[in-house]
Design a protein around this motif. Structure first.
Motif: not given
Length: 566
Positions: A232-234, A263-268, A272-274, A306-308
């Motif tokens: 999850r970290v890159d 933009g983060i919300k629009a990407a689904g 909180d996880e981020l 993809d959530g990274r």
């Protein structure tokens, strides 16, 4: 391009910089006049607005004026503005919106100059190096600007080119700041101002490292190696063939800036996880690796589809010694234990207090400042709260800020600011404490095992309530799994190293002439649902199995000898 007399410096050298500008005092005087003139104009304008009753109406204009002043003053002041842009709890929204533009919306320098720098650094024409490079950069930051280009092999790349004339600007600013520190130090409390020039020198060292893109590339690869176990970290890959001290070519990664909540919300993506990923990665950098990103402002952090979480810009990094990492963990352990006497000695080990300081009064003061952190007021805890509380403490007691900790605090405060911008209700302690508790329960290093024993025992007596609290805190971390923890615990208890703890636990069960069945029952209520009998059996077998080959190897010669003698 003619080189500046200080361009030969590979590292920050306060003495060489001072020697250069002492012979050119007019440069320093003129720079000081510029700084004072710009800020005096802003303060006079704010006062006039207040007197005329137009303070609120003109505030957006004044915020834009502050941003323009910082931009004109250059890299050093832009770095300060970037740090402030991540603190919504310190800076009101009007100014915050403008300061955020300092992250990557600065005026670019001409592309023709950038191409000249690329060709000079890499020794080839631009057409030989890249298949495509645009006419305009996609971002312009304090030290350089970034183009989205393409290699002849087809890969999309980010091409980072350093601004021209950086060395003259940076060295002059650092010289002036050291002069200002020397002038203002007598006006400040001794315990706050004693190491002010040391802090500036530490910042200068990091700034010099940041303008060396070879150093940044090495840092990026090292960072990626540390997080190779965390998908999850890159960090972007480096193209060494097309990189040098002033040009850096790296993998292009599409992402959403962490300031773009919509933009983060629009990407689904789960905000909180981020936040969790960001804070956990920051804690691992400080407490596990000792190698941390000292400039994690939102312009350097992206979320991918993809959530990274992707880190970029690895110019400002720092390395902690093992003793410092251990002292930081000690301070958290002693805070969890509410052992303020030992916490005072932690501050001595970390360099905040001198070894000859009288600890008991400081321990009492620390308890008054931090005593409610582990209680119901934990929800109100963040670094802003601690900073406010400590400001009074530092006036009364001989605390001094070690230069290295200026970067650590900047990193932590900036990470917290990014998290607060995503979730204003975020409390860093809700992530930090479970992380430390999980590490104490699961880490196999001798140092952390010793610290776990320190948590569980006080004056030789086993502390059942501390074990209960530790498990509760650790269970609030979604990544915590009791089964492997149980396996490691059993394995450790069966080892020679665990002999002391094994005896102490057996004694604890019958301490004070009674069986501690109530304490055991409470702990079982916490873990019983996850440690089903079959899982616990598997954990025990796994722990025993790992030490079985060595036991068999030891027993075989004895069996052979006894057999041959019969």
């Amino acid at each position: 391009m003619s080189q500046h007399p200080l361009a030969y410096l590979k590292k920050y050298d306060a003495k060489a910089i001072a020697q250069h500008y002492n012979q050119r005092p007019l440069l320093a005087v003129w720079r000081l006049i510029q700084i004072v003139y710009m800020f005096v104009g802003l303060f006079v304008g704010l006062q006039l607005d207040k007197w005329s009753g137009q303070e609120d109406a003109k505030l957006p204009r004044r915020a834009a004026q502050l941003r323009r002043i910082i931009t004109k003053l250059g890299p050093t002041y832009i770095k300060v503005g970037q740090a402030l842009s991540t603190r919504p709890d310190l800076v009101r929204k009007d100014f915050l919106d403008e300061l955020t533009k300092l992250q990557d919306q600065l005026p670019p320098f001409p592309t023709s100059v950038a191409i000249e720098i690329i060709e000079q650094e890499l020794g080839k024409s631009i057409d030989q190096i890249y298949d495509y490079i645009p006419d305009l950069p996609v971002a312009a930051a304090s030290l350089g600007q970034v183009f989205r280009g393409r290699l002849h092999t087809g890969e999309e790349v980010a091409i980072k080119v350093q601004r021209p004339n950086l060395i003259p600007t940076i060295t002059l600013d650092l010289y002036v700041l050291r002069l200002l520190a020397a002038l203002t130090q007598p006006l400040l409390p001794v315990n706050l101002g004693a190491d002010l020039r040391g802090i500036i020198d530490e910042f200068g060292s990091k700034l010099f490292e940041e303008v060396d893109y070879v150093n940044e590339a090495k840092n990026a690869e090292r960072f990626a190696t540390y997080f190779s176990d965390e998908p999850r970290v890159d960090a972007p890959s480096i193209y060494w063939r097309y990189s040098s001290k002033r040009v850096l070519t790296m993998e292009w990664i599409d992402g959403i800036k962490l300031t773009d909540v919509e933009g983060i919300k629009a990407a689904g993506l789960d905000i909180d996880e981020l936040v969790q990923i960001g804070v956990m990665s920051g804690l691992r950098q400080l407490l596990e690796f000792g190698f941390f990103h000292a400039d994690p402002h939102p312009g350097n952090l992206f979320a991918t589809a993809d959530g990274r979480m992707v880190y970029i810009d690895f110019g400002m990094m720092d390395q902690l010694e093992q003793t410092t990492k251990e002292a930081l963990v000690d301070s958290v352990v002693h805070l969890m234990n509410k052992d303020y006497q030992k916490l005072g000695y932690d501050y001595v080990n970390l360099g905040f207090l001198t070894p000859d300081v009288d600890i008991p009064p400081i321990a009492n003061a620390l308890e008054s400042v931090l005593g409610d952190i582990m209680n119901e007021k934990v929800r109100d805890f963040n670094f802003k709260v601690v900073t406010d509380r400590f400001s009074g403490l530092m006036y009364e007691y001989p605390f001094c800020m070690p230069a290295k900790f200026a970067l650590i605090i900047r990193s932590v405060v900036t990470q917290e600011g990014v998290a607060l911008s995503l979730n204003p209700e975020f409390k860093i302690v809700q992530v930090a404490y479970p992380y430390v508790a999980r590490r104490l329960l699961t880490d196999e290093s001798p140092g952390l095992r010793q610290r776990l024993i320190e948590v569980l025992f006080k004056n030789g007596k086993f502390q059942w309530s501390r074990l209960e609290n530790l498990i509760k805190i650790a269970k609030s971390d979604d990544d915590f799994d009791l089964v492997p923890t149980a396996r490691m615990g059993i394995q450790f208890l069966m080892s020679d190293e665990g002999k002391f703890l094994r005896k102490r636990i057996l004694l604890a069960l019958t301490e004070d002439d009674r069986l501690h069945t109530d304490e055991v029952a409470r702990i079982w209520q916490l873990v019983g649902a996850e440690l089903k009998p079959n899982k616990l059996w598997d954990a025990a077998v796994g722990a025993i199995g790992s030490s079985l080959p060595r036991a068999i190897a030891t027993a075989l010669p004895l069996a052979f000898l006894s057999g041959s003698g019969s």
